[in-house]
Motif scaffolding. Structure first.
Motif, PDB file in Angstrom:
ATOM      1  N   GLY A 383      40.681  35.586  34.007  1.00  0.00           N
ATOM      2  CA  GLY A 383      40.039  34.329  33.623  1.00  0.00           C
ATOM      3  C   GLY A 383      40.215  34.015  32.157  1.00  0.00           C
ATOM      4  O   GLY A 383      40.661  34.856  31.368  1.00  0.00           O
ATOM      5  N   PRO A 384      39.859  32.790  31.826  1.00  0.00           N
ATOM      6  CA  PRO A 384      39.997  32.356  30.429  1.00  0.00           C
ATOM      7  C   PRO A 384      38.860  32.927  29.580  1.00  0.00           C
ATOM      8  O   PRO A 384      37.983  33.593  30.100  1.00  0.00           O
ATOM      9  CB  PRO A 384      39.882  30.830  30.531  1.00  0.00           C
ATOM     10  CG  PRO A 384      39.044  30.602  31.753  1.00  0.00           C
ATOM     11  CD  PRO A 384      39.281  31.758  32.675  1.00  0.00           C
ATOM     12  N   GLY A 385      38.904  32.645  28.312  1.00  0.00           N
ATOM     13  CA  GLY A 385      37.783  33.018  27.450  1.00  0.00           C
ATOM     14  C   GLY A 385      38.061  34.235  26.605  1.00  0.00           C
ATOM     15  O   GLY A 385      37.152  34.992  26.290  1.00  0.00           O
ATOM     16  N   GLY A 386      39.321  34.451  26.263  1.00  0.00           N
ATOM     17  CA  GLY A 386      39.616  35.548  25.346  1.00  0.00           C
ATOM     18  C   GLY A 386      40.089  36.797  26.051  1.00  0.00           C
ATOM     19  O   GLY A 386      40.245  36.830  27.270  1.00  0.00           O
ATOM     20  N   MET A 387      40.264  37.802  25.245  1.00  0.00           N
ATOM     21  CA  MET A 387      40.880  39.037  25.737  1.00  0.00           C
ATOM     22  C   MET A 387      39.800  40.089  25.946  1.00  0.00           C
ATOM     23  O   MET A 387      39.538  40.925  25.085  1.00  0.00           O
ATOM     24  CB  MET A 387      41.891  39.487  24.683  1.00  0.00           C
ATOM     25  CG  MET A 387      42.900  40.441  25.163  1.00  0.00           C
ATOM     26  SD  MET A 387      43.922  39.755  26.475  1.00  0.00           S
ATOM     27  CE  MET A 387      45.062  41.078  26.698  1.00  0.00           C
ATOM     28  N   ARG A 388      39.122  39.995  27.104  1.00  0.00           N
ATOM     29  CA  ARG A 388      38.140  41.029  27.420  1.00  0.00           C
ATOM     30  C   ARG A 388      38.797  42.053  28.339  1.00  0.00           C
ATOM     31  O   ARG A 388      39.590  41.692  29.211  1.00  0.00           O
ATOM     32  CB  ARG A 388      36.929  40.402  28.105  1.00  0.00           C
ATOM     33  CG  ARG A 388      36.097  39.518  27.199  1.00  0.00           C
ATOM     34  CD  ARG A 388      34.843  39.031  27.916  1.00  0.00           C
ATOM     35  NE  ARG A 388      35.135  38.464  29.228  1.00  0.00           N
ATOM     36  CZ  ARG A 388      35.515  37.206  29.448  1.00  0.00           C
ATOM     37  NH1 ARG A 388      35.649  36.367  28.418  1.00  0.00           N
ATOM     38  NH2 ARG A 388      35.771  36.765  30.675  1.00  0.00           N
ATOM     39  N   LEU A 389      38.443  43.303  28.141  1.00  0.00           N
ATOM     40  CA  LEU A 389      39.115  44.357  28.901  1.00  0.00           C
ATOM     41  C   LEU A 389      38.192  44.926  29.969  1.00  0.00           C
ATOM     42  O   LEU A 389      36.972  44.914  29.828  1.00  0.00           O
ATOM     43  CB  LEU A 389      39.552  45.483  27.966  1.00  0.00           C
ATOM     44  CG  LEU A 389      40.511  45.062  26.851  1.00  0.00           C
ATOM     45  CD1 LEU A 389      40.815  46.252  25.944  1.00  0.00           C
ATOM     46  CD2 LEU A 389      41.806  44.500  27.418  1.00  0.00           C
ATOM     47  N   MET A 390      38.793  45.411  31.003  1.00  0.00           N
ATOM     48  CA  MET A 390      38.001  46.116  32.020  1.00  0.00           C
ATOM     49  C   MET A 390      38.785  47.342  32.516  1.00  0.00           C
ATOM     50  O   MET A 390      40.009  47.378  32.425  1.00  0.00           O
ATOM     51  CB  MET A 390      37.663  45.181  33.185  1.00  0.00           C
ATOM     52  CG  MET A 390      38.857  44.662  33.943  1.00  0.00           C
ATOM     53  SD  MET A 390      38.430  43.406  35.167  1.00  0.00           S
ATOM     54  CE  MET A 390      37.666  44.390  36.444  1.00  0.00           C
ATOM     55  N   GLN A 391      38.023  48.306  33.014  1.00  0.00           N
ATOM     56  CA  GLN A 391      38.665  49.522  33.517  1.00  0.00           C
ATOM     57  C   GLN A 391      38.789  49.410  35.034  1.00  0.00           C
ATOM     58  O   GLN A 391      37.791  49.141  35.707  1.00  0.00           O
ATOM     59  CB  GLN A 391      37.778  50.719  33.154  1.00  0.00           C
ATOM     60  CG  GLN A 391      38.481  52.041  33.188  1.00  0.00           C
ATOM     61  CD  GLN A 391      37.519  53.191  32.930  1.00  0.00           C
ATOM     62  OE1 GLN A 391      36.387  53.189  33.406  1.00  0.00           O
ATOM     63  NE2 GLN A 391      37.969  54.182  32.190  1.00  0.00           N
ATOM     64  N   VAL A 392      39.991  49.577  35.570  1.00  0.00           N
ATOM     65  CA  VAL A 392      40.161  49.499  37.033  1.00  0.00           C
ATOM     66  C   VAL A 392      40.886  50.752  37.522  1.00  0.00           C
ATOM     67  O   VAL A 392      41.673  51.354  36.790  1.00  0.00           O
ATOM     68  CB  VAL A 392      40.970  48.246  37.460  1.00  0.00           C
ATOM     69  CG1 VAL A 392      40.225  46.968  37.159  1.00  0.00           C
ATOM     70  CG2 VAL A 392      42.343  48.249  36.844  1.00  0.00           C
ATOM     71  N   PRO A 393      40.633  51.111  38.786  1.00  0.00           N
ATOM     72  CA  PRO A 393      41.320  52.306  39.314  1.00  0.00           C
ATOM     73  C   PRO A 393      42.668  51.970  39.949  1.00  0.00           C
ATOM     74  O   PRO A 393      42.780  50.995  40.680  1.00  0.00           O
ATOM     75  CB  PRO A 393      40.334  52.808  40.377  1.00  0.00           C
ATOM     76  CG  PRO A 393      39.569  51.591  40.809  1.00  0.00           C
ATOM     77  CD  PRO A 393      39.606  50.584  39.692  1.00  0.00           C
ATOM     78  N   LEU A 394      43.669  52.752  39.638  1.00  0.00           N
ATOM     79  CA  LEU A 394      44.890  52.737  40.448  1.00  0.00           C
ATOM     80  C   LEU A 394      44.619  53.774  41.529  1.00  0.00           C
ATOM     81  O   LEU A 394      44.619  54.971  41.269  1.00  0.00           O
ATOM     82  CB  LEU A 394      46.097  53.169  39.621  1.00  0.00           C
ATOM     83  CG  LEU A 394      46.594  52.221  38.551  1.00  0.00           C
ATOM     84  CD1 LEU A 394      47.805  52.809  37.851  1.00  0.00           C
ATOM     85  CD2 LEU A 394      46.949  50.870  39.144  1.00  0.00           C
ATOM     86  N   ASP A 395      44.358  53.309  42.723  1.00  0.00           N
ATOM     87  CA  ASP A 395      43.798  54.172  43.752  1.00  0.00           C
ATOM     88  C   ASP A 395      44.886  54.841  44.588  1.00  0.00           C
ATOM     89  O   ASP A 395      45.830  54.194  44.995  1.00  0.00           O
ATOM     90  CB  ASP A 395      42.902  53.310  44.667  1.00  0.00           C
ATOM     91  CG  ASP A 395      42.050  54.165  45.586  1.00  0.00           C
ATOM     92  OD1 ASP A 395      42.302  55.376  45.663  1.00  0.00           O
ATOM     93  OD2 ASP A 395      41.138  53.614  46.217  1.00  0.00           O
ATOM     94  N   MET A 396      44.730  56.143  44.819  1.00  0.00           N
ATOM     95  CA  MET A 396      45.655  56.844  45.695  1.00  0.00           C
ATOM     96  C   MET A 396      44.861  57.706  46.673  1.00  0.00           C
ATOM     97  O   MET A 396      44.913  58.921  46.630  1.00  0.00           O
ATOM     98  CB  MET A 396      46.592  57.701  44.867  1.00  0.00           C
ATOM     99  CG  MET A 396      47.901  57.980  45.545  1.00  0.00           C
ATOM    100  SD  MET A 396      48.883  59.136  44.603  1.00  0.00           S
ATOM    101  CE  MET A 396      48.239  60.668  45.171  1.00  0.00           C
ATOM    102  N   SER A 397      44.078  57.024  47.522  1.00  0.00           N
ATOM    103  CA  SER A 397      43.299  57.776  48.513  1.00  0.00           C
ATOM    104  C   SER A 397      44.231  58.290  49.597  1.00  0.00           C
ATOM    105  O   SER A 397      45.045  57.532  50.109  1.00  0.00           O
ATOM    106  CB  SER A 397      42.265  56.876  49.183  1.00  0.00           C
ATOM    107  OG  SER A 397      41.314  56.518  48.264  1.00  0.00           O
ATOM    108  N   PHE A 398      44.085  59.536  49.962  1.00  0.00           N
ATOM    109  CA  PHE A 398      44.965  60.072  51.002  1.00  0.00           C
ATOM    110  C   PHE A 398      44.701  59.395  52.332  1.00  0.00           C
ATOM    111  O   PHE A 398      45.597  59.187  53.123  1.00  0.00           O
ATOM    112  CB  PHE A 398      44.758  61.565  51.157  1.00  0.00           C
ATOM    113  CG  PHE A 398      45.181  62.327  49.951  1.00  0.00           C
ATOM    114  CD1 PHE A 398      46.012  61.755  49.009  1.00  0.00           C
ATOM    115  CD2 PHE A 398      44.737  63.612  49.742  1.00  0.00           C
ATOM    116  CE1 PHE A 398      46.410  62.445  47.891  1.00  0.00           C
ATOM    117  CE2 PHE A 398      45.126  64.316  48.636  1.00  0.00           C
ATOM    118  CZ  PHE A 398      45.961  63.734  47.699  1.00  0.00           C
TER     119      PHE A 398
END
Ligand code: NAP
Length: 483
Positions: A383-398
């Motif tokens: 979304g707009p409104g600047g450069m806010r960061l978030m932590q997301v998982p790269l998921d590798m569930s078996f």
């Protein structure tokens, strides 16, 4: 994805303690699943052995009941179960006496792999080993499998090693630590050593700290008397958690070969620094609600045995200089969750004006439940409104990567097949076990000499308050214990 079935040789597997809890819950249902996967060659046999006077058919009924209770429901097929139990036999035998041994001798066949699983109390290991030798039941190619606990200190572990070494070479002895049979744990090695991505960052320069958590919701329940002689340090840290730490910290072995891998693990254990008392927190769960507390299950109302332990550990070598490994394990905690979390350092310079202020990558390896891996990466919040960061998982569930969750092989299945194949890579060598006790003993002796008492913690909590402080005073925090 259908997993590849690697053929094994025809085998006779004798399970001493075949009627016991471990055989019922893990070994026999695990063998059934391997049979179903086509990994038990025609003519292979499983022979249960215990003192109870049972016919083959009566033991087969016990095996059927074990499969019904402990094998995944979706894998229960009447025709396959019939074919599986037809491979099963029983011999009534006394490990400490004479009865049954001649019959077992007569059952042995030439030119098949002979494996003997000691699923009995360790006090019987010596009796069984000597009788297998004296009756010429074991041949030079036979393997023996021994269960934990492998000793309760260095002296008793050495004594067990000596007893087994009287009749078997190290190459014949398979000391089980079922944590090493977990798919995710093996995947940790695959991730480290089959990818270029991680290994360059796998050192003090880039890793801030490591957390290893093994949290259980259950208490000691019926095992109170045994557990009281053990405690979390002996029951979990000295073996399972130490093995996990080794796989994270070891140098790349020259080959995925038993001695190469175990040599590297041994170096890690030998590099562990002694742990000062201020880096250890012990706990004992209190009663809560309708649930009994630890002391209610102990025969000793003043027991000082810990049902929880947290430690800050250092591996004193070039790669890990200054990187703390935080270990914690306990019973009656808020959730059943076992994981390893490797937290990387922040980037050297922040270019984003991000209010959160943290930009850490975390590699999370989940052992249970839902075995799998997650790599936490920072991305831009959409979304707009600047450069806010978030932590997301790269998921590798078996569970997602293969057909269905039930196909993740149980640790015991994998390890038993490794025994039949003669592959010791995922089993502990005698010197490893002794080195682990050599590190553990002074810690336990310190508690005993000082008369340290564990702190009480509430059932359903994250453990004692001081365990939080162990991290807080370093400016870090434990990851939340959740399923
Ligand atoms: P268990 O339920 O008490 O079973 C013991 C087995 O040994 C029974 O089959 C018993 O049958 C047999 N046995 C006892 N004395 C014997 C003798 N003199 N001769 C021949 N057989 C004898 O114990 P378990 O829980 O299965 O544990 C077995 C081993 O695995 C122990 O070393 C334990 O520490 C280890 N382990 C267990 C678990 C688990 O989840 N249960 C987990 C990790 C490790 P009879 O009484 O009929 O002889």
């Amino acid at each position: 994805m259908v997993s590849r079935v690697i053929p094994v040789d025809v085998f006779d597997l004798v399970i001493f303690g075949g009627t016991g809890d471990l055989a019922r819950r893990k070994i026999l249902p695990g063998l059934y699943r391997r049979f179903m996967a086509g990994q038990m060659p025609a003519d292979s046999r499983i022979i249960g052995a215990a003192r109870a006077d049972l016919t083959d058919d009566a033991f087969r009924d016990q095996v059927r009941a074990a499969i019904a209770e402990f094998a995944p429901k979706a894998r229960q097929d009447a025709a396959v179960i019939d074919a599986f139990v037809a491979r099963i036999h029983y011999v009534a035998i006394d490990a400490t006496g004479t009865s049954g041994w001649a019959k077992l001798t007569g059952m042995m066949r030439d030119n098949v792999v002979r494996a003997f699983y000691f699923s009995v109390a360790p006090s019987l290991f010596g009796d069984i080993a000597s009788r297998l030798h004296d009756h010429a039941i074991a041949d030079p190619w036979s393997r023996i499998v021994v269960e934990k606990p492998f000793g309760r200190d260095l002296a008793s572990a050495r004594a067990l090693n000596e007893v087994l070494a009287r009749h078997f070479t190290e190459a014949q002895i398979y000391r089980i630590d079922h944590y090493l049979g977990k798919e995710t744990v093996q995947n940790l090695m695959a991730v480290r050593f089959a990818n270029i991505l991680f290994e360059p960052l796998w050192k003090a320069e880039y890793i801030d700290h490591v957390q290893i958590t093994v949290a259980e919701t259950v208490g000691v329940n019926g095992r109170g008397a045994y557990y009281d002689t053990s405690g979390a340090m002996r029951d979990m840290v000295q073996n399972h958690m130490m093995q996990l730490l080794c796989l994270i910290a070891m140098e790349p072995p020259y080959h995925f070969d038993p001695d190469a891998v175990r040599d590297e693990k041994l170096k890690v254990i030998r590099a562990l620094k002694p742990v000062p008392p201020e880096n250890i927190v012990r706990g004992q769960y209190a009663a809560g609600g309708n649930e009994s507390g630890y002391l209610d299950h102990s025969e000793n109302p003043a027991s000082r045995t810990e049902s929880y332990i947290a430690l800050k550990v250092h591996v004193s070598n070039w790669r890990w200089q200054g990187v703390p490994f935080y270990l914690r394990t306990g019973k009656r905690l808020r959730a059943r969750a076992s994981e390893i979390a490797i937290t990387f350092k922040q980037p050297p310079h922040a270019i984003f004006d991000d209010a959160k202020g943290w930009h850490e990558n975390v590699l999370v390896i989940r052992l249970q439940p839902n075995e799998g891996m997650n790599l936490m990466v920072m991305i831009k919040e959409p979304g707009p409104g600047g450069m806010r960061l978030m932590q997301v998982p790269l998921d590798m569930s078996f569970a997602d990567a293969i057909d269905d969750g039930e196909d993740v092989p149980d640790a015991y299945e994998r390890l038993i097949m490794d025994v039949i194949r003669g592959n010791q890579t995922l089993f502990m060598r005698g010197d490893e076990v002794e080195a682990a006790w050599a590190w553990t003993d002074p810690i336990i002796e310190g508690w005993e000499t000082r008369g340290d008492r564990p702190q009480t913690y509430d059932p359903g909590s994250s453990g004692p308050e001081d365990a939080l402080m162990l991290m807080h005073r370093d400016g870090r925090r434990w990851r939340e214990i959740k399923e």
